[in-house]
Design an enzyme around this catalytic site. Structure first.
Site, PDB file in Angstrom:
ATOM      1  N   LYS A 247      -8.106   2.490  10.428  1.00 56.78           N
ATOM      2  CA  LYS A 247      -8.157   1.787   9.339  1.00 56.78           C
ATOM      3  C   LYS A 247      -7.345   0.985   8.940  1.00 56.78           C
ATOM      4  CE  LYS A 247      -6.002   5.451   6.357  1.00 56.78           C
ATOM      5  NZ  LYS A 247      -6.165   6.673   5.985  1.00 56.78           N
TER       6      LYS A 247
ATOM      7  N   TYR B 176      16.091 -20.098  -4.226  1.00 55.72           N
ATOM      8  CA  TYR B 176      15.638 -20.589  -5.629  1.00 55.72           C
ATOM      9  C   TYR B 176      16.456 -20.022  -6.565  1.00 55.72           C
ATOM     10  CZ  TYR B 176      11.093 -22.555  -3.622  1.00 55.72           C
ATOM     11  OH  TYR B 176      10.104 -23.106  -3.147  1.00 55.72           O
TER      12      TYR B 176
HETATM   13  C1  LIG Z   1      -5.331   7.810   6.426  1.00 53.41           C
HETATM   14  C2  LIG Z   1      -6.057   8.882   6.357  1.00 53.41           C
HETATM   15  C3  LIG Z   1      -5.485   9.840   7.359  1.00 53.41           C
HETATM   16  C4  LIG Z   1      -4.359   9.833   8.128  1.00 53.41           C
HETATM   17  O1  LIG Z   1      -3.041  10.063   7.290  1.00 53.41           O
HETATM   18  P1  LIG Z   1      -1.588   9.793   8.050  1.00 53.41           P
HETATM   19  O2  LIG Z   1      -0.724  10.360   7.002  1.00 53.41           O
HETATM   20  O3  LIG Z   1      -1.430   8.264   8.218  1.00 53.41           O
HETATM   21  O4  LIG Z   1      -1.424  10.612   9.249  1.00 53.41           O
HETATM   22  C5  LIG Z   1      -6.058  11.143   7.388  1.00 53.41           C
HETATM   23  N1  LIG Z   1      -7.221  11.505   6.646  1.00 53.41           N
HETATM   24  C6  LIG Z   1      -7.573  10.639   5.774  1.00 53.41           C
HETATM   25  C7  LIG Z   1      -8.836  10.802   5.124  1.00 53.41           C
HETATM   26  C8  LIG Z   1      -7.043   9.302   5.659  1.00 53.41           C
HETATM   27  O5  LIG Z   1      -7.632   8.572   4.642  1.00 53.41           O
END
Ligand SMILES: *Cc1c(COP(=O)(O)O)cnc(C)c1O
Length: 823
Positions: A490, A718
């Site tokens: 993702k 700035y």
């Molecule tokens: C993003 C996510 C993960 C992965 O988590 P990490 O801490 O990055 O390993 C696992 N399960 C779900 C449902 C997630 O949204």
């Protein structure tokens, strides 16, 4: 065929190629395929593949012969199958037998760092009059070493092989395969590797490579190496001649490195005579690697004049194979370091994994120093290019041009040198293709890459694909063979670039990918990703594309589940769409069915058997922090309770999963059928307990646009925030908050690395620029600056602005070019 186990010594093969990975198959009918079994891979699963592609010689393991496999092998009447106890040992034995045919000097190189560089440099020094065979890239493992040694043939006059170890007892298998006559022990690093009790044990293990060498080269300043050589190695190899060198104490060869402005003098005196060489390199690790080479070369008998001439031309070793976005919508695979047949095969295999562009092109120089007659060599290259289904070949160099008539199966263009190519070739001919650029150093193919590469602003996020694979395997090993892997890609694969990462994961055969939204899944499918994909936040407007691209929705509420059921009912083929995943809320209170809605859910599942449930899962809220362990356990109990009720109503088993990266480390007992890896893959171990086992994946780099000297009392940036109490050198970087460099890093909170020195920010971060204090760093305009990476760990940076590494990784803006590379 009789499938009776034989000793490995009975294997007799005429094969030209040894193969252990069915994905690398090129000349099937001339290959011997070893079905290897590892913790997570079983080569026996790919026997049919290899057979279907024309493979006819196989080595398999007795213990892997199930009745169905036996029946299948028996049906292959035109194939030869050797059954052994252990295929890896068989591969090693076949290679060791091959090694015995040659009596040339064979150099065995081991040590913590520098193996590959010393090997590559020696190859550069020795080439002509010597004909060198060497391990391709860093093929130094239990499998890589036999494959390297197999390349030896009658034309070679020197062999250079490296050997690496990942755990004890490996070297005793590598020693007889390499059977080195000369040893080089490069150095020993401070790292205490997994699998070794101590640094001493690691040294002793490495020394086993040298039990039969005639000469051993090492740096005496590594006292532990020196001690172990006298204590352990000397008694088993009393005739060995030592070529110990030192910059500090008395040794066979005294060495001095005298660095001046632009050059370093390397002086050697002692058992090899007195010599002085000059190089433009200054850094200690490089000088150490060079000194190993010089000692070897002097002893080997290469004249000091020739050594000096070649030393002046010795080039930094970049074994990186990089992927870059190019002009005309092409993708460039930059492998301009060297060009030999083995390396070409590796690069073409890599290119075959990049499936998203229309055409495949290769720009190839003459292959130098192959030791094969030219006719035969270019015939093999033509066959390889045909096998790998290249559409376009550009050949550059007199030799390849002379053999142009061999390349009949591919659209081809030939040029006598790189300059003519750059002047005459019409680059749009390469539009929409993946282009492999592969040339021997002397052809300066970096000019071609430069021309093809897209111009972009000076900030890049480099992604190390080998580190990704390493991290994946680390988690794989932790969860064992019976638990599947889902990888979260993702948010643009946590900022790393979803398509490239997904392609690598597909190549490494992960079981599932997960994205947040449907369009991320569509992009993956459109780039040729076929791995099952879960979509965590589907919306009814995306149901059509989910169905069309076989993307599997996560159903987490009454509303979305009802809408999905209605949707599939409206289709004529209701039962034939993608399966679904049910999310249970066990305490996160984000998405998921709460416990109270479970009876409703069970009722729906009962009434709608057309809903195919592929998995049931939940998510831990605090696996990264020890203080939440009791709550994590409670979540697990709740989850199992719900999941069992669901499976009961369904009447079949589904995959059950609850662990994220941190959970895998903290709760190995909850791994269930699958785990979901996220941040860990990208190199951050969220519990921080096992960070040392992961490798850094992303390095954010930028450049210095300008440097100026600013007086005490003046201000920078700035709002006059950057007040200078002392005179300072201020460098302006081509990076700002629009690139993802958080404004909270301003005014000294953020640190970047300039030529190895950490420098603080000065004043506020601007939209596209940042100012830093380089008073104490060697810095020039145009220099590279590391914003985060190995030198500047992202976890520490995140802590400095009270956020988490996830935010920094995903915050690198899309305008920052991603460059992918392999070592
Ligand atoms: C993003 C996510 C993960 C992965 O988590 P990490 O801490 O990055 O390993 C696992 N399960 C779900 C449902 C997630 O949204």
């Amino acid at each position: 065929m009789s499938l009776i186990e034989i000793p490995v010594s009975e294997i007799r093969t005429e094969a030209h190629y040894l193969l252990t990975d069915s994905r690398q198959l090129t000349f099937a009918d001339k290959s011997l395929f070893f079905a290897l079994r590892g913790e997570h891979h079983d080569g026996h699963r790919f026997l049919t593949d290899v057979y279907a592609q024309g493979g006819r010689e196989f080595v398999v393991e007795k213990a892997a012969l199930t009745p169905s496999l036996t029946a299948q092998l028996n049906a292959w009447t035109d194939a030869t199958v050797w059954v052994v106890a252990n295929s890896l040992r068989a591969l090693q034995f076949v290679a060791a037998q091959h090694r015995q045919k040659f009596s040339i000097p064979v150099v065995g190189i081991t040590g913590s760092n520098g193996k590959t560089i010393v090997k590559e440099w020696l190859a550069q020094f020795l080439a002509n009059p010597d004909r060198v065979v060497a391990s391709p890239k860093s093929y130094n493992s239990q499998i890589g070493v036999p494959l390297s040694v197999w390349n030896m043939n009658e034309t070679h006059t020197v062999a250079l092989f490296e050997a690496g170890l990942s755990r004890p007892h490996e070297m005793e298998h590598l020693q007889p395969i390499i059977a080195p006559t000369v040893g080089i022990f490069t150095n020993i690093g401070p790292a205490h590797d997994e699998g070794f009790r101590s640094r001493k044990q690691k040294i002793t293990e490495k020394l086993r490579l040298f039990t039969k060498v005639k000469k051993l080269i090492y740096r005496k300043d590594f006292q532990e190496i020196d001690q172990e050589i006298s204590l352990i190695l000397r008694p088993v190899n009393p005739a060995m001649q030592l070529l110990a060198w030192s910059t500090q104490s008395h040794a066979d060869i005294q060495v001095q490195w005298l660095s001046e402005d632009t050059r370093t003098l390397i002086q050697l005196s002692g058992s090899l005579g007195n010599h002085q060489f000059e190089t433009s390199y200054r850094n200690e690790a490089t000088l150490e690697n060079l000194t190993h080479c010089l000692v070897f070369l002097l002893d080997h008998g290469l004249s000091p004049q020739i050594i000096q001439e070649r030393l002046a031309k010795i080039l930094p070793v970049s074994m990186r194979l990089q992927i870059k976005e190019g002009i005309h919508n092409c993708q460039v695979i930059d492998d301009t370091y060297n060009n030999d047949l083995q390396g070409l095969t590796i690069a073409l295999n890599f290119l075959s994994q990049q499936e998203n562009r229309g055409m495949r092109a290769v720009i190839l120089s003459d292959v130098l120093q192959s030791g094969q007659p030219a006719e035969e060599l270019y015939a093999s290259i033509a066959a390889l290019i045909h096998e790998k289904k290249m559409d376009i070949l550009v050949g550059i160099g007199p030799e390849i041009t002379r053999h142009r008539s061999l390349f009949t199966e591919v659209k081809s263009y030939f040029f006598s040198d790189t300059g003519h190519f750059l002047n005459q070739f019409s680059l749009p001919l390469l539009s929409n293709s993946v282009v492999l650029v592969k040339g021997a150093r002397s052809f300066s193919f970096e000019k071609i890459v430069h021309r093809l590469q897209q111009k972009a602003h000076g900030t890049v996020l480099e992604i190390n694909l080998d580190a990704l694979t390493h991290n994946l395997n680390y988690y794989r090993n932790k969860v064992g063979a019976n638990t599947r892997l889902m990888v979260m890609v993702k948010a643009f694969a946590y900022g790393s670039g979803s398509v490239e990462v997904a392609r690598l994961l597909q190549f490494n055969r992960v079981d599932y990918l997960a994205v947040a939204y449907a369009d991320e899944g569509v992009a993956l499918r459109q780039s040729g990703i076929e791995v099952p994909i879960m979509v965590m936040n589907p919306s009814p407007s995306a149901f059509d594309v989910l169905w069309e691209y076989t993307l599997e929705p996560e159903l987490f509420s009454k509303k979305i589940l009802t809408e999905w059921i209605q949707y599939i009912h409206a289709r004529s083929n209701a039962g034939h769409g993608p399966g679904v995943h049910l999310k249970i809320d066990t305490g996160m209170h984000r998405l998921g069915f709460p416990e109270a809605e479970l009876p409703w859910l069970l009722q729906q599942l009962h009434e709608h058997p057309e809903l195919r449930v592929n998995s049931v899962f939940s998510h831990l809220v605090g696996a990264d922090e020890g203080e939440h362990t009791p709550f994590s356990r409670l979540q697990y109990e709740r989850f199992i309770h719900s999941a069992h009720q669901i499976e009961q109503v369904l009447g079949y088993q589904t995959l059950k999963h609850i662990l994220n990266s941190a959970g895998i480390v903290r709760f190995p007992e909850y791994r269930l059928d699958m785990v979901r890896i996220g941040i860990g893959l990208y190199g951050v171990e969220a519990t921080r307990m096992e960070q040392r086992f992961l490798q850094t994946v992303g390095t954010l780099k930028t450049t210095i646009s300008q440097i100026k000297h600013v007086k005490a009392g003046d201000t920078v940036g700035y709002g006059r925030r950057g007040q200078l109490f002392q005179e300072a050198s201020i460098a302006t970087l081509a990076l700002g908050y629009a690139d993802g460099y958080d404004r909270r890093f301003g005014n000294g909170v953020g640190l970047v690395s300039v030529n190895g020195v950490l420098c603080p920010t000065v004043g506020n971060i601007c939209m596209d620029m940042t100012m830093i204090d380089v008073t104490h760093a060697p810095a020039e305009e145009g220099d590279e600056v590391i914003v985060f990476g190995r030198e500047v760990p992202i976890t520490e940076l995140a802590a400095r602005i009270k956020t988490i590494p996830y935010e920094l990784l995903t915050g690198v803006s899309e305008r920052v070019r991603r460059v992918f590379y392999k070592e």
